[in-house]
Design a protein around this motif. Structure first.
Motif, PDB file in Angstrom:
ATOM      1  N   GLU A 193     -38.395 -17.759  -9.501  1.00  0.00           N
ATOM      2  CA  GLU A 193     -39.147 -18.973  -9.555  1.00  0.00           C
ATOM      3  C   GLU A 193     -38.731 -20.574 -10.840  1.00  0.00           C
ATOM      4  O   GLU A 193     -38.978 -21.512 -10.064  1.00  0.00           O
ATOM      5  CB  GLU A 193     -40.936 -19.044  -9.912  1.00  0.00           C
ATOM      6  CG  GLU A 193     -40.946 -18.996 -11.644  1.00  0.00           C
ATOM      7  CD  GLU A 193     -42.568 -19.030 -11.657  1.00  0.00           C
ATOM      8  OE1 GLU A 193     -42.999 -18.600 -13.163  1.00  0.00           O
ATOM      9  OE2 GLU A 193     -43.390 -19.265 -10.842  1.00  0.00           O
ATOM     10  N   ASP A 194     -37.676 -19.885 -11.117  1.00  0.00           N
ATOM     11  CA  ASP A 194     -36.961 -21.153 -11.668  1.00  0.00           C
ATOM     12  C   ASP A 194     -35.853 -19.912 -11.956  1.00  0.00           C
ATOM     13  O   ASP A 194     -34.881 -19.323 -11.440  1.00  0.00           O
ATOM     14  CB  ASP A 194     -37.462 -21.404 -13.302  1.00  0.00           C
ATOM     15  CG  ASP A 194     -37.979 -20.458 -14.029  1.00  0.00           C
ATOM     16  OD1 ASP A 194     -37.516 -19.456 -14.141  1.00  0.00           O
ATOM     17  OD2 ASP A 194     -38.979 -20.464 -14.941  1.00  0.00           O
ATOM     18  N   GLY A 195     -34.910 -20.866 -13.252  1.00  0.00           N
ATOM     19  CA  GLY A 195     -33.551 -20.276 -13.296  1.00  0.00           C
ATOM     20  C   GLY A 195     -32.800 -20.476 -12.207  1.00  0.00           C
ATOM     21  O   GLY A 195     -32.839 -21.178 -10.927  1.00  0.00           O
ATOM     22  N   ILE A 196     -30.958 -20.252 -12.271  1.00  0.00           N
ATOM     23  CA  ILE A 196     -29.918 -20.457 -11.248  1.00  0.00           C
ATOM     24  C   ILE A 196     -29.704 -18.975 -10.932  1.00  0.00           C
ATOM     25  O   ILE A 196     -29.112 -17.804 -11.441  1.00  0.00           O
ATOM     26  CB  ILE A 196     -28.331 -20.553 -11.824  1.00  0.00           C
ATOM     27  CG1 ILE A 196     -29.108 -22.069 -12.685  1.00  0.00           C
ATOM     28  CG2 ILE A 196     -27.857 -20.831 -10.758  1.00  0.00           C
ATOM     29  CD1 ILE A 196     -27.733 -23.111 -13.018  1.00  0.00           C
ATOM     30  N   PRO A 197     -30.484 -18.212  -9.434  1.00  0.00           N
ATOM     31  CA  PRO A 197     -29.718 -17.053  -8.977  1.00  0.00           C
ATOM     32  C   PRO A 197     -28.535 -17.029  -8.341  1.00  0.00           C
ATOM     33  O   PRO A 197     -28.244 -17.897  -8.772  1.00  0.00           O
ATOM     34  CB  PRO A 197     -31.083 -17.076  -7.625  1.00  0.00           C
ATOM     35  CG  PRO A 197     -31.077 -18.868  -7.385  1.00  0.00           C
ATOM     36  CD  PRO A 197     -30.595 -19.131  -8.578  1.00  0.00           C
ATOM     37  N   THR A 308     -20.380 -19.435   6.182  1.00  0.00           N
ATOM     38  CA  THR A 308     -21.083 -18.661   7.462  1.00  0.00           C
ATOM     39  C   THR A 308     -22.535 -18.186   6.893  1.00  0.00           C
ATOM     40  O   THR A 308     -23.593 -18.469   7.494  1.00  0.00           O
ATOM     41  CB  THR A 308     -20.148 -17.748   7.593  1.00  0.00           C
ATOM     42  OG1 THR A 308     -19.626 -17.570   8.091  1.00  0.00           O
ATOM     43  CG2 THR A 308     -20.515 -16.685   8.649  1.00  0.00           C
ATOM     44  N   ASP A 309     -22.540 -17.196   5.585  1.00  0.00           N
ATOM     45  CA  ASP A 309     -23.886 -16.981   4.939  1.00  0.00           C
ATOM     46  C   ASP A 309     -24.102 -18.013   4.203  1.00  0.00           C
ATOM     47  O   ASP A 309     -23.555 -17.739   3.019  1.00  0.00           O
ATOM     48  CB  ASP A 309     -23.680 -15.782   4.840  1.00  0.00           C
ATOM     49  CG  ASP A 309     -22.712 -14.482   5.237  1.00  0.00           C
ATOM     50  OD1 ASP A 309     -23.305 -14.759   6.682  1.00  0.00           O
ATOM     51  OD2 ASP A 309     -22.026 -13.770   5.431  1.00  0.00           O
ATOM     52  N   ALA A 310     -24.947 -18.633   4.156  1.00  0.00           N
ATOM     53  CA  ALA A 310     -25.647 -20.120   3.289  1.00  0.00           C
ATOM     54  C   ALA A 310     -26.450 -19.227   1.896  1.00  0.00           C
ATOM     55  O   ALA A 310     -27.132 -18.652   2.826  1.00  0.00           O
ATOM     56  CB  ALA A 310     -26.183 -21.000   4.071  1.00  0.00           C
ATOM     57  N   PRO A 311     -26.152 -19.531   0.921  1.00  0.00           N
ATOM     58  CA  PRO A 311     -26.947 -19.496   0.106  1.00  0.00           C
ATOM     59  C   PRO A 311     -28.816 -19.237   0.184  1.00  0.00           C
ATOM     60  O   PRO A 311     -28.870 -20.717   0.551  1.00  0.00           O
ATOM     61  CB  PRO A 311     -26.454 -19.350  -1.057  1.00  0.00           C
ATOM     62  CG  PRO A 311     -25.814 -20.640  -0.662  1.00  0.00           C
ATOM     63  CD  PRO A 311     -25.316 -20.533   0.509  1.00  0.00           C
ATOM     64  N   PRO A 312     -29.516 -18.868   0.425  1.00  0.00           N
ATOM     65  CA  PRO A 312     -30.998 -19.417  -0.028  1.00  0.00           C
ATOM     66  C   PRO A 312     -31.165 -20.310  -1.184  1.00  0.00           C
ATOM     67  O   PRO A 312     -30.409 -20.072  -1.701  1.00  0.00           O
ATOM     68  CB  PRO A 312     -31.761 -18.334  -0.063  1.00  0.00           C
ATOM     69  CG  PRO A 312     -30.813 -17.273  -0.868  1.00  0.00           C
ATOM     70  CD  PRO A 312     -29.173 -17.510  -0.489  1.00  0.00           C
ATOM     71  N   PRO A 313     -32.562 -20.951  -0.743  1.00  0.00           N
ATOM     72  CA  PRO A 313     -32.549 -23.144  -2.041  1.00  0.00           C
ATOM     73  C   PRO A 313     -33.031 -21.908  -2.894  1.00  0.00           C
ATOM     74  O   PRO A 313     -33.911 -20.424  -2.742  1.00  0.00           O
ATOM     75  CB  PRO A 313     -33.897 -23.212  -0.997  1.00  0.00           C
ATOM     76  CG  PRO A 313     -33.975 -22.327   0.188  1.00  0.00           C
ATOM     77  CD  PRO A 313     -33.386 -21.462   0.885  1.00  0.00           C
ATOM     78  N   THR A 314     -32.454 -22.484  -4.139  1.00  0.00           N
ATOM     79  CA  THR A 314     -32.954 -21.580  -5.249  1.00  0.00           C
ATOM     80  C   THR A 314     -34.463 -22.291  -5.562  1.00  0.00           C
ATOM     81  O   THR A 314     -34.867 -22.776  -5.074  1.00  0.00           O
ATOM     82  CB  THR A 314     -32.280 -22.695  -5.806  1.00  0.00           C
ATOM     83  OG1 THR A 314     -32.367 -24.069  -5.705  1.00  0.00           O
ATOM     84  CG2 THR A 314     -31.064 -22.600  -6.112  1.00  0.00           C
ATOM     85  N   PRO A 315     -35.048 -21.078  -6.349  1.00  0.00           N
ATOM     86  CA  PRO A 315     -36.137 -21.040  -6.408  1.00  0.00           C
ATOM     87  C   PRO A 315     -36.823 -21.855  -7.512  1.00  0.00           C
ATOM     88  O   PRO A 315     -36.243 -22.944  -8.200  1.00  0.00           O
ATOM     89  CB  PRO A 315     -36.635 -19.500  -6.982  1.00  0.00           C
ATOM     90  CG  PRO A 315     -35.293 -19.442  -8.429  1.00  0.00           C
ATOM     91  CD  PRO A 315     -34.387 -19.635  -7.139  1.00  0.00           C
ATOM     92  N   ARG A 316     -37.847 -22.342  -7.232  1.00  0.00           N
ATOM     93  CA  ARG A 316     -39.062 -23.281  -7.636  1.00  0.00           C
ATOM     94  C   ARG A 316     -40.141 -22.571  -8.120  1.00  0.00           C
ATOM     95  O   ARG A 316     -41.171 -22.408  -7.193  1.00  0.00           O
ATOM     96  CB  ARG A 316     -39.338 -24.855  -7.004  1.00  0.00           C
ATOM     97  CG  ARG A 316     -37.958 -25.205  -6.593  1.00  0.00           C
ATOM     98  CD  ARG A 316     -36.895 -26.180  -7.910  1.00  0.00           C
ATOM     99  NE  ARG A 316     -36.089 -26.841  -7.542  1.00  0.00           N
ATOM    100  CZ  ARG A 316     -35.028 -26.560  -7.626  1.00  0.00           C
ATOM    101  NH1 ARG A 316     -34.505 -25.520  -7.416  1.00  0.00           N
ATOM    102  NH2 ARG A 316     -33.570 -27.759  -7.480  1.00  0.00           N
ATOM    103  N   ARG A 317     -40.881 -23.476  -8.876  1.00  0.00           N
ATOM    104  CA  ARG A 317     -42.469 -23.287  -9.321  1.00  0.00           C
ATOM    105  C   ARG A 317     -43.041 -23.720  -8.756  1.00  0.00           C
ATOM    106  O   ARG A 317     -43.122 -24.517  -7.975  1.00  0.00           O
ATOM    107  CB  ARG A 317     -42.724 -23.296 -10.632  1.00  0.00           C
ATOM    108  CG  ARG A 317     -41.871 -22.655 -12.137  1.00  0.00           C
ATOM    109  CD  ARG A 317     -42.233 -23.587 -12.831  1.00  0.00           C
ATOM    110  NE  ARG A 317     -41.852 -24.866 -13.322  1.00  0.00           N
ATOM    111  CZ  ARG A 317     -42.752 -25.650 -14.613  1.00  0.00           C
ATOM    112  NH1 ARG A 317     -43.318 -24.940 -15.084  1.00  0.00           N
ATOM    113  NH2 ARG A 317     -42.509 -26.751 -14.616  1.00  0.00           N
ATOM    114  N   ALA A 318     -44.523 -23.410  -8.395  1.00  0.00           N
ATOM    115  CA  ALA A 318     -45.327 -23.000  -7.383  1.00  0.00           C
ATOM    116  C   ALA A 318     -45.962 -24.982  -8.174  1.00  0.00           C
ATOM    117  O   ALA A 318     -46.320 -24.678  -9.619  1.00  0.00           O
ATOM    118  CB  ALA A 318     -46.647 -22.232  -7.766  1.00  0.00           C
ATOM    119  N   ALA A 319     -46.333 -25.845  -7.234  1.00  0.00           N
ATOM    120  CA  ALA A 319     -46.816 -27.158  -7.945  1.00  0.00           C
ATOM    121  C   ALA A 319     -48.125 -26.556  -8.460  1.00  0.00           C
ATOM    122  O   ALA A 319     -48.207 -27.656  -9.417  1.00  0.00           O
ATOM    123  CB  ALA A 319     -47.291 -27.817  -6.630  1.00  0.00           C
TER     124      ALA A 319
END
Length: 326
Positions: A193-197, A308-319
């Motif tokens: 949910e945080d940090g850089i994957p 071609t293979d875009a990385p997924p969105p970086t995680p975020r904490r739930a509001a």
């Protein structure tokens, strides 16, 4: 909230969108409290990366990006935002109080800018220079015309000095165990949910082609964008007249406007903050801008060929983890 019929679901939805804002190591160092007087934005000291960001300057910049993102998200939902910055002089962690009033009409421009929040991503791979940069620069300057933040575009022959500043920064931190421990913590392979994957980082071969970048732990990615031999993205410096907490908040709001404008124009972007973290490297950047100002951060802006293979969105904490209603 006074004189409005704003419901908590609308506000929560806007906050959820605004929390896509980039932050140092994706720490998301903000806290929001909604009560009868407005929506209050606080810096969360517990999420400040202390060894990297000793003064919390970059954390406040991150909160400034969230603040502008939130104005954009609320406008798309039909609400205009007024902002009272640092309403409590005895609590500088209380960064702003926001109040909302209904807008008469939501334009396609409002909606497109909110959509850009979701489309934006930090691109750490090499990019190419945008051929029509002069026209885009005029657009950026118009967007930041009312901002106290200064925008400077570095010349191509200054790229080497910026690379030297980046190398100096890495050299000065070579034996800084606390810094490297924090970097490893926020780039763990198990980020949820945080940090850089790991998917958002680059391989050793890719990193070598971007001279102005922070040295993150390398990954096992293949060499993406092989046609882009060396990064030639335009380097933009955002600076302020001082290094106060208010200056940092202003810089974050300007950064948000710049990043969303890049996204709307189909350009890739990557904030570069490490070259202004230490005095020695920051002073080098200061000599490159034609004004007596304090560099807050750089941004790389360029053409980013589609992966071609875009990385997924970086995680975020739930509001719900950082937004409370009182």
């Amino acid at each position: 909230m006074p004189d409005t019929m704003l419901d908590s679901a609308t506000l929560t939805s806007a906050v959820r969108l605004a929390s896509r804002a980039p932050s140092l190591h994706n720490t998301q160092p903000w806290r929001l409290v909604a009560d009868s007087t407005g929506l209050h934005l606080y810096l969360d000291p517990n999420r400040v990366v202390s060894a990297t960001d000793r003064s919390a300057r970059e954390a406040v910049i991150s909160c400034g990006v969230l603040l502008d993102h939130l104005r954009v998200a609320m406008a798309a939902a039909g609400w205009a935002t007024s902002v009272d910055r640092f309403p409590n002089p005895n609590d500088l962690d209380h960064l702003a109080t926001l109040q909302f009033t209904p807008m008469q009409f939501v334009t396609d421009g409002h909606r497109r800018r909110a959509d850009a929040i979701l489309a934006r991503r930090t691109d750490r791979l090499p990019m190419t220079r945008y051929a029509d940069w002069e026209a885009f620069e005029l657009l950026l300057r118009a967007r930041l015309e009312s901002s106290p933040v200064h925008l400077d575009v570095l010349a191509e022959d200054q790229r080497g000095e910026v690379a030297e500043a980046a190398a100096l920064n890495e050299s000065l931190r070579l034996y800084d165990s606390a810094y490297h421990a924090e970097l490893a913590w926020w780039t763990t392979p198990f980020a949820t949910e945080d940090g850089i994957p790991q998917s958002a980082l680059v391989s050793a071969a890719e990193s070598e082609r971007v001279a102005v970048s922070r040295s993150f732990p390398v990954t096992a990615h293949s060499d993406r964008r092989p046609a882009v031999r060396d990064d030639s993205a335009t380097l933009v410096v955002l600076s302020t007249d001082g290094y106060s907490r208010a200056d940092a908040l202003d810089a974050g709001e300007a950064l948000s406007a710049l990043l969303l404008e890049c996204t709307l124009s189909g350009l890739g972007s990557c904030p570069v903050s490490h070259v202004t973290e230490l005095h020695a490297s920051r002073d080098i950047i200061g000599t490159l801008i034609d004004r007596d100002a304090c560099p807050q951060l750089l941004v790389r802006v360029g053409i980013a060929p589609t992966l071609t293979d875009a990385p997924p969105p970086t995680p975020r904490r739930a509001a719900e983890t950082f937004l409370t209603f009182e």
